[in-house]
Design an enzyme around this catalytic site. Structure first.
Site, PDB file in Angstrom:
ATOM      1  N   GLU A  99      29.534  33.838  11.861  1.00 20.85           N
ATOM      2  CA  GLU A  99      30.985  33.661  11.824  1.00 20.85           C
ATOM      3  C   GLU A  99      31.420  33.361  10.392  1.00 20.85           C
ATOM      4  O   GLU A  99      30.634  32.860   9.588  1.00 20.85           O
ATOM      5  CB  GLU A  99      31.421  32.481  12.698  1.00 20.85           C
ATOM      6  CG  GLU A  99      31.088  32.579  14.158  1.00 20.85           C
ATOM      7  CD  GLU A  99      31.459  31.312  14.907  1.00 20.85           C
ATOM      8  OE1 GLU A  99      31.110  31.227  16.091  1.00 20.85           O
ATOM      9  OE2 GLU A  99      32.084  30.405  14.309  1.00 20.85           O
ATOM     10  N   HIS A 155      32.810  24.346  12.231  1.00 23.34           N
ATOM     11  CA  HIS A 155      32.665  24.761  13.622  1.00 23.34           C
ATOM     12  C   HIS A 155      31.221  24.457  13.980  1.00 23.34           C
ATOM     13  O   HIS A 155      30.305  25.184  13.605  1.00 23.34           O
ATOM     14  CB  HIS A 155      32.965  26.255  13.800  1.00 23.34           C
ATOM     15  CG  HIS A 155      32.823  26.713  15.213  1.00 23.34           C
ATOM     16  ND1 HIS A 155      32.637  28.032  15.559  1.00 23.34           N
ATOM     17  CD2 HIS A 155      32.843  26.020  16.395  1.00 23.34           C
ATOM     18  CE1 HIS A 155      32.545  28.141  16.864  1.00 23.34           C
ATOM     19  NE2 HIS A 155      32.653  26.934  17.395  1.00 23.34           N
TER      20      HIS A 155
END
Length: 281
Positions: A99, A155
């Site tokens: 990501e 995250h």
């Protein structure tokens, strides 16, 4: 005459207050990439949400060639060129799943001064701390009380949430050492609830126990767009100027489903998370 003058002064004061504020958010847009940006309905709502903010940290960006990011910026700048710019990390992750962290920001409100990746150890050796190491960005904000601050994104991997949130303390110290900067905002989808971080584990997290850090999103908040009630997404601020700049009661999840009257299906197609937001004065 005096009444008219007082009204004019009050109006000016309100305008100055609005002009000097900065709205910041962290938004995990589930699996943000070309598929999501090819859906006109989802795109329109994502753009509408992001236009609320002067700086938005987007997580779960699955976009190897920044194609979807380019389309997003085109939409954000559709009415006026250069309304928004972006800073994107490289794809981050220990294995094939990766990501990006993506910051979109308004250059008429803030400017990017610097950025760097936190060195969390040897990834091939298996001794690194973060699944997606923070890509830290330093901003200049001439219209707010705090003129410079850094944002540390995270995250976390759910199964490692406790260790990763705790390690943000070390990231903060590293930012201080690198830039001599106390005013730092740490935010993102920490996965800081449910079975990933239990009530008994908070005492082992330095970012929580150290009084230098102020947690703006409470444990009782619901930051999810699903049937769960979890405070996964957080905003934490450190540094006297940044903490003083936080507008009281401005930090909260933004429930876009309620705000825009969306069905459960449409809301969850946008994301399973709400943005968490805060305003600086």
């Amino acid at each position: 005459m005096r009444s008219e003058m007082l009204t004019a002064l009050l109006t000016l004061a309100v305008l100055l207050q609005v002009a000097g504020s900065l709205k910041i958010a962290a938004f995990n847009i589930r699996s943000f990439g070309e598929t999501k940006m090819s859906n006109a309905t989802l795109t329109s709502y994502i753009v509408r949400i992001l236009q609320r903010y002067d700086i938005a940290l987007i997580q779960e960006v699955r976009d190897s060639h920044l194609t979807a990011v380019g389309k997003l910026l085109d939409k954000l700048n559709e009415k006026a060129a250069d309304t928004y710019r972006f800073v994107a990390s490289e794809p981050l992750g220990r294995r094939t799943y990766k990501e990006r962290y993506l910051f979109v920001y308004r250059p008429d409100q803030v400017s990017v001064l610097d950025s760097y990746y936190y060195d969390d150890g040897c990834e091939p050796c298996g001794t690194d701390t973060f699944s997606r190491e923070p890509a830290v960005v330093r901003f200049s904000s001439p219209s707010t009380k705090v003129r410079e601050f850094a944002i540390v994104p995270l995250h976390s991997a759910p199964e490692d949430a406790v260790a990763e949130i705790d390690a943000l303390y070390d990231v903060y110290l590293d930012v201080q050492k690198k830039w001599g900067l106390q005013d730092v905002m740490l935010m993102g989808d920490f996965n800081a609830d449910y079975s990933y971080v239990t009530s008994s584990q908070w005492s082992s997290i330095r970012l929580r126990t150290n009084p230098a850090f102020k947690w703006l999103i409470p444990d009782t908040a619901d930051t999810t767009a699903t049937s769960t009630n979890c405070a996964y997404d957080r905003i934490v601020v450190a540094g006297p100027l940044l903490q003083d700049a936080v507008v009281p009661n401005s930090a909260a999840p933004f429930n876009f489903q309620a705000a825009y009257g969306l069905s459960n299906q449409l809301a969850q197609a946008i994301s399973d998370h709400y943005p968490v937001e805060v305003t600086l004065a």
